[in-house]
Design a protein around this motif. Structure first.
Motif, PDB file in Angstrom:
ATOM      1  N   ARG A 159       0.857  -1.186   0.000  1.00 40.72           N
ATOM      2  CA  ARG A 159       0.000   0.000   0.000  1.00 40.72           C
ATOM      3  C   ARG A 159       0.886   1.226   0.000  1.00 40.72           C
ATOM      4  NH1 ARG A 159      -2.754  -2.816   4.685  1.00 40.72           N
ATOM      5  NH2 ARG A 159      -3.822  -4.434   3.584  1.00 40.72           N
ATOM      6  N   ASP A 160       0.671   2.084  -0.955  1.00 36.81           N
ATOM      7  CA  ASP A 160       1.395   3.342  -0.949  1.00 36.81           C
ATOM      8  C   ASP A 160       0.449   4.472  -1.321  1.00 36.81           C
ATOM      9  OD1 ASP A 160       1.181   3.523  -3.756  1.00 36.81           O
ATOM     10  OD2 ASP A 160       3.148   2.651  -4.063  1.00 36.81           O
ATOM     11  N   ASP A 161       0.929   5.682  -1.157  1.00 41.74           N
ATOM     12  CA  ASP A 161       0.069   6.840  -1.401  1.00 41.74           C
ATOM     13  C   ASP A 161      -0.435   6.887  -2.836  1.00 41.74           C
ATOM     14  OD1 ASP A 161       2.315   9.470  -2.251  1.00 41.74           O
ATOM     15  OD2 ASP A 161       2.816   7.362  -2.060  1.00 41.74           O
ATOM     16  N   HIS A 162       0.418   6.535  -3.794  1.00 38.80           N
ATOM     17  CA  HIS A 162       0.013   6.610  -5.196  1.00 38.80           C
ATOM     18  C   HIS A 162      -1.095   5.612  -5.516  1.00 38.80           C
ATOM     19  CE1 HIS A 162       3.218   9.407  -5.977  1.00 38.80           C
ATOM     20  NE2 HIS A 162       4.056   8.592  -5.342  1.00 38.80           N
ATOM     21  N   ALA A 163      -1.017   4.417  -4.938  1.00 39.82           N
ATOM     22  CA  ALA A 163      -2.048   3.411  -5.182  1.00 39.82           C
ATOM     23  C   ALA A 163      -3.393   3.860  -4.611  1.00 39.82           C
ATOM     24  CB  ALA A 163      -1.625   2.073  -4.579  1.00 39.82           C
ATOM     25  N   LEU A 164      -3.376   4.446  -3.415  1.00 37.61           N
ATOM     26  CA  LEU A 164      -4.625   4.913  -2.814  1.00 37.61           C
ATOM     27  C   LEU A 164      -5.236   6.052  -3.612  1.00 37.61           C
ATOM     28  CD1 LEU A 164      -3.736   4.795   0.978  1.00 37.61           C
ATOM     29  CD2 LEU A 164      -5.402   3.370  -0.224  1.00 37.61           C
ATOM     30  N   VAL A 165      -4.417   6.990  -4.045  1.00 41.34           N
ATOM     31  CA  VAL A 165      -4.925   8.106  -4.854  1.00 41.34           C
ATOM     32  C   VAL A 165      -5.486   7.574  -6.166  1.00 41.34           C
ATOM     33  CG1 VAL A 165      -4.267  10.197  -6.112  1.00 41.34           C
ATOM     34  CG2 VAL A 165      -3.446   9.833  -3.782  1.00 41.34           C
ATOM     35  N   HIS A 166      -4.773   6.655  -6.791  1.00 36.00           N
ATOM     36  CA  HIS A 166      -5.229   6.053  -8.053  1.00 36.00           C
ATOM     37  C   HIS A 166      -6.583   5.366  -7.856  1.00 36.00           C
ATOM     38  CE1 HIS A 166      -5.152   3.291 -11.541  1.00 36.00           C
ATOM     39  NE2 HIS A 166      -4.405   4.224 -12.095  1.00 36.00           N
ATOM     40  N   TYR A 188      -9.317   8.094  -7.519  1.00 38.76           N
ATOM     41  CA  TYR A 188      -9.546   8.924  -8.704  1.00 38.76           C
ATOM     42  C   TYR A 188     -10.027   8.120  -9.906  1.00 38.76           C
ATOM     43  CZ  TYR A 188      -8.155  13.434  -6.934  1.00 38.76           C
ATOM     44  OH  TYR A 188      -8.134  14.622  -6.260  1.00 38.76           O
ATOM     45  N   VAL A 189      -9.564   6.881 -10.043  1.00 39.25           N
ATOM     46  CA  VAL A 189      -9.881   6.099 -11.241  1.00 39.25           C
ATOM     47  C   VAL A 189     -10.848   4.952 -10.946  1.00 39.25           C
ATOM     48  CG1 VAL A 189      -8.838   4.770 -13.137  1.00 39.25           C
ATOM     49  CG2 VAL A 189      -7.619   6.712 -12.164  1.00 39.25           C
ATOM     50  N   GLY A 190     -10.942   4.545  -9.701  1.00 37.32           N
ATOM     51  CA  GLY A 190     -11.843   3.451  -9.340  1.00 37.32           C
ATOM     52  C   GLY A 190     -11.200   2.087  -9.474  1.00 37.32           C
ATOM     53  N   ALA A 191      -9.879   2.052  -9.621  1.00 37.35           N
ATOM     54  CA  ALA A 191      -9.169   0.788  -9.786  1.00 37.35           C
ATOM     55  C   ALA A 191      -7.826   0.845  -9.072  1.00 37.35           C
ATOM     56  CB  ALA A 191      -8.936   0.508 -11.266  1.00 37.35           C
ATOM     57  N   TRP A 192      -7.409  -0.293  -8.571  1.00 37.31           N
ATOM     58  CA  TRP A 192      -6.059  -0.402  -8.030  1.00 37.31           C
ATOM     59  C   TRP A 192      -5.108  -0.359  -9.224  1.00 37.31           C
ATOM     60  CZ3 TRP A 192      -5.022   0.026  -3.059  1.00 37.31           C
ATOM     61  CH2 TRP A 192      -3.716  -0.265  -2.623  1.00 37.31           C
ATOM     62  N   PRO A 193      -3.965   0.285  -9.103  1.00 41.19           N
ATOM     63  CA  PRO A 193      -3.047   0.375 -10.243  1.00 41.19           C
ATOM     64  C   PRO A 193      -2.757  -0.990 -10.870  1.00 41.19           C
ATOM     65  CG  PRO A 193      -2.245   1.713  -8.430  1.00 41.19           C
ATOM     66  CD  PRO A 193      -3.419   0.928  -7.911  1.00 41.19           C
ATOM     67  N   GLY A 194      -2.866  -1.042 -12.196  1.00 38.51           N
ATOM     68  CA  GLY A 194      -2.600  -2.278 -12.927  1.00 38.51           C
ATOM     69  C   GLY A 194      -3.767  -3.242 -12.975  1.00 38.51           C
ATOM     70  N   GLU A 195      -4.903  -2.865 -12.394  1.00 36.80           N
ATOM     71  CA  GLU A 195      -6.082  -3.736 -12.384  1.00 36.80           C
ATOM     72  C   GLU A 195      -7.258  -3.026 -13.035  1.00 36.80           C
ATOM     73  OE1 GLU A 195      -6.928  -5.044  -8.413  1.00 36.80           O
ATOM     74  OE2 GLU A 195      -4.954  -5.962  -8.170  1.00 36.80           O
ATOM     75  N   GLU A 196      -8.277  -3.792 -13.353  1.00 43.56           N
ATOM     76  CA  GLU A 196      -9.523  -3.236 -13.876  1.00 43.56           C
ATOM     77  C   GLU A 196     -10.266  -2.532 -12.742  1.00 43.56           C
ATOM     78  OE1 GLU A 196     -10.676  -3.406 -17.092  1.00 43.56           O
ATOM     79  OE2 GLU A 196      -8.713  -4.248 -17.561  1.00 43.56           O
ATOM     80  N   PRO A 197     -11.163  -1.595 -13.064  1.00 38.72           N
ATOM     81  CA  PRO A 197     -11.983  -0.991 -12.001  1.00 38.72           C
ATOM     82  C   PRO A 197     -12.691  -2.075 -11.195  1.00 38.72           C
ATOM     83  CG  PRO A 197     -12.267   0.220 -14.028  1.00 38.72           C
ATOM     84  CD  PRO A 197     -11.457  -1.014 -14.371  1.00 38.72           C
ATOM     85  N   THR A 198     -12.845  -1.834  -9.902  1.00 45.66           N
ATOM     86  CA  THR A 198     -13.460  -2.826  -9.037  1.00 45.66           C
ATOM     87  C   THR A 198     -14.927  -3.053  -9.378  1.00 45.66           C
ATOM     88  OG1 THR A 198     -13.891  -1.115  -7.386  1.00 45.66           O
ATOM     89  CG2 THR A 198     -11.876  -2.400  -7.126  1.00 45.66           C
ATOM     90  N   SER A 199     -15.558  -2.063 -10.008  1.00 46.67           N
ATOM     91  CA  SER A 199     -16.943  -2.186 -10.457  1.00 46.67           C
ATOM     92  C   SER A 199     -17.234  -1.029 -11.413  1.00 46.67           C
ATOM     93  CB  SER A 199     -17.915  -2.127  -9.263  1.00 46.67           C
ATOM     94  OG  SER A 199     -17.873  -0.846  -8.668  1.00 46.67           O
TER      95      SER A 199
END
Length: 121
Positions: free
Chosen positions: A62-69, A72-83
């Motif tokens: 877990r890092d700050d960039h992953a949480l912001v991503h 803002y985008v609705g997805a964990w970096p490198g993954e599809e949106p969770t819904s």
């Protein structure tokens, strides 16, 4: 969004690496509010706070960039949106004051109007 290295939320995230303090929902929201620039009520208003909390807990790193991503985008970096809802409620759309493409109908008869800045033919 870039967060300065001396940002207090980053210090908190470093602490969470060992103790997993993000497991506490209230603390998760507080840290996310610091990182995203949106306050806690705004984050709750997306309807995604619980889902994003679960997504965060499912990832070991877990890092700050992953949480912001995620926010803002609705997805964990490198993954599809969770819904589809996570994509629609992404903070990026609130930042731009726009609706995500394909998520909101433009309204009955909108096809008859020229686009803003366009000319009728």
């Amino acid at each position: 969004m870039s967060v300065p290295d001396d940002h207090p939320a980053l210090d908190r995230l470093a602490e969470f690496g060992a103790s997993d303090g993000l497991a506490d929902f209230a603390e998760f929201l507080r840290v996310c509010a610091e990182l995203t620039g949106f306050d806690e009520p705004e984050l709750r208003a997306t309807g995604m706070a619980q889902e994003h909390h679960r997504t965060t807990l499912a990832h070991r790193v877990r890092d700050d960039h992953a949480l912001v991503h995620l926010w803002y985008v609705g997805a964990w970096p490198g993954e599809e949106p969770t819904s589809a809802r996570a994509y629609d409620q992404g903070l990026v759309w609130r930042t731009f004051h726009a609706a995500p493409p394909g998520s909101a109908a433009p309204g009955h008869g909108s096809w008859a109007e020229a686009p803003r800045g366009g000319e009728k033919r």
